[in-house]
Design an enzyme around this catalytic site. Sequence first.
Site, PDB file in Angstrom:
ATOM      1  N   ASP A 158       7.070   3.182  -8.748  1.00  0.00           N
ATOM      2  CA  ASP A 158       7.870   4.061  -7.908  1.00  0.00           C
ATOM      3  C   ASP A 158       7.150   5.373  -7.625  1.00  0.00           C
ATOM      4  O   ASP A 158       6.510   5.957  -8.508  1.00  0.00           O
ATOM      5  CB  ASP A 158       9.205   4.373  -8.585  1.00  0.00           C
ATOM      6  CG  ASP A 158      10.099   3.156  -8.683  1.00  0.00           C
ATOM      7  OD1 ASP A 158       9.735   2.083  -8.167  1.00  0.00           O
ATOM      8  OD2 ASP A 158      11.182   3.277  -9.289  1.00  0.00           O
ATOM      9  N   ASP A 172      14.488  -6.967  -5.218  1.00  0.00           N
ATOM     10  CA  ASP A 172      13.911  -6.089  -6.239  1.00  0.00           C
ATOM     11  C   ASP A 172      13.963  -6.734  -7.614  1.00  0.00           C
ATOM     12  O   ASP A 172      15.036  -6.904  -8.185  1.00  0.00           O
ATOM     13  CB  ASP A 172      14.695  -4.769  -6.227  1.00  0.00           C
ATOM     14  CG  ASP A 172      14.022  -3.680  -7.030  1.00  0.00           C
ATOM     15  OD1 ASP A 172      13.011  -3.967  -7.705  1.00  0.00           O
ATOM     16  OD2 ASP A 172      14.510  -2.542  -6.979  1.00  0.00           O
ATOM     17  N   GLY A 195       3.906  -3.676  -7.768  1.00  0.00           N
ATOM     18  CA  GLY A 195       2.478  -3.912  -7.677  1.00  0.00           C
ATOM     19  C   GLY A 195       1.886  -4.713  -8.813  1.00  0.00           C
ATOM     20  O   GLY A 195       0.661  -4.863  -8.885  1.00  0.00           O
ATOM     21  N   TRP A 196       2.724  -5.258  -9.682  1.00  0.00           N
ATOM     22  CA  TRP A 196       2.189  -6.068 -10.779  1.00  0.00           C
ATOM     23  C   TRP A 196       1.985  -7.506 -10.324  1.00  0.00           C
ATOM     24  O   TRP A 196       2.530  -7.951  -9.319  1.00  0.00           O
ATOM     25  CB  TRP A 196       3.125  -6.000 -11.984  1.00  0.00           C
ATOM     26  CG  TRP A 196       3.125  -4.657 -12.631  1.00  0.00           C
ATOM     27  CD1 TRP A 196       2.048  -3.865 -12.906  1.00  0.00           C
ATOM     28  CD2 TRP A 196       4.271  -3.905 -13.049  1.00  0.00           C
ATOM     29  NE1 TRP A 196       2.443  -2.681 -13.475  1.00  0.00           N
ATOM     30  CE2 TRP A 196       3.804  -2.682 -13.576  1.00  0.00           C
ATOM     31  CE3 TRP A 196       5.648  -4.145 -13.024  1.00  0.00           C
ATOM     32  CZ2 TRP A 196       4.657  -1.708 -14.089  1.00  0.00           C
ATOM     33  CZ3 TRP A 196       6.491  -3.172 -13.533  1.00  0.00           C
ATOM     34  CH2 TRP A 196       6.006  -1.971 -14.072  1.00  0.00           C
TER      35      TRP A 196
END
Length: 438
Positions: free
Chosen positions: A222, A162, A201-202
């Site tokens: 999120d 993460d 998602g970037w």
Amino acid sequence: MANQKQHCRGLGLVGLIAMAFASTLPAAQPAPRSNGLALTPPVGWSSWNNFGDDINEQLVIESIDAMIANGMRDAGYVFVNLDDGWQRHKGARKDHPLEYDPKKFPRGISYLADYAHQRGMKLGIYSGPGQTTCAGYTGSEGHEAEDARMFASWGVDHLKYDSCCSHREAPKEELQKIFRTMSNALMSQQRGIVLHACHCGWGDIWEWAGALGVNHWRIGQDISDDFNYPGNREQYYFDVLDQLDRGVGLEKYSGPGHWNDYDMLIVGLDGKSKQLVGTGASNIEYRTHFSLWAMVSSPMLVGADVRKLDKYSLETLTNKEVIALNQDPAGNVAHKVRDDGDLEVFARELADGSHAVLLLNRGAATATMTFSPRADLQVPMDRYSIRDLWQHRDLGTYDIPFTAEVQSHEARVFRIRQLSTSANGRSVSDAAEQGSVQ
């Protein structure tokens, strides 16, 4: 230089032209890497959405036992994933080693991995590419190979890696480097470990993560515990329909071993999550959410407390006919095949040649919806059988478009099979048609 000129003279005009052309070609790209894992999307449980970093050995064992007792394991939920908070130290990695917290996990992570494996389940763990993780615990920066060896030695089966959105503005080259480094480290181990790249998602992560050996990656920020909240909560969180819309057009990047991840399942949270924003959703909305994630082949990791699921939530989560769509070996992803405003149709072909069709009503009132295999699926089905996967009931055979009522915020899910016909146009009895209601 003299040797180079002599070499060029020996090539002749044709050789020089070929050499010049070759110099303009792009350098050969390395072949995409694959660890051969996650050929279907991971299905299981994750600790974060309900418990945050308040996790320990007893919670994990109780969750494993509950998933066996309530039928979740047998329905396919085999991953039990520890999120942030298993680590001993808070603070930068340069100041602390990465160790499990002996107070929370007195018998260590290996004990939990063995406990899961002995019961036909798998254990996941969490880290990140920075000096610290999202919750401030020690991260893996600069120690990727060391940590990969440690995770493998513990018997870990899944790693959520993460970036905590800390690299949001980072160029793609930097993002690719940090995920490639951990992917390579994991692949160097004899034990196969599924890799989840969590980056909100970037950086168009869906375009390149699969080539690095990543097994699933988040396509959006999120999820919130909402079905359709106006806008984004706190200008960040995506509700169920936001996440669904985010994935439209990204289907081609998803398939066996590399999946678009729409974030965790919110079924059963009921607005009571200790970590997640949102006021909860209705039973119908949670069931729609579950149906959608199955259709788009997203990993399905439950975030609720599996020890306390109510009957309706458990029935939703353990619908084996819907889970079978998510776990279909062909790995196709549902596409939106029709968009009539609030009424949408999604469909996908399955490994056995049948098709799954989902009718979604995003509107505020019950609506009548129709689909036609020829018009909507571009499949020449003149006669077909249809089964309702939530009612667990065969609805009969059709040679005309199928029509059904769909409640507000409901998704109805069907499996349709083409039926062969004889020369006179009458249906030929076959295994697919047996048992259907005429």
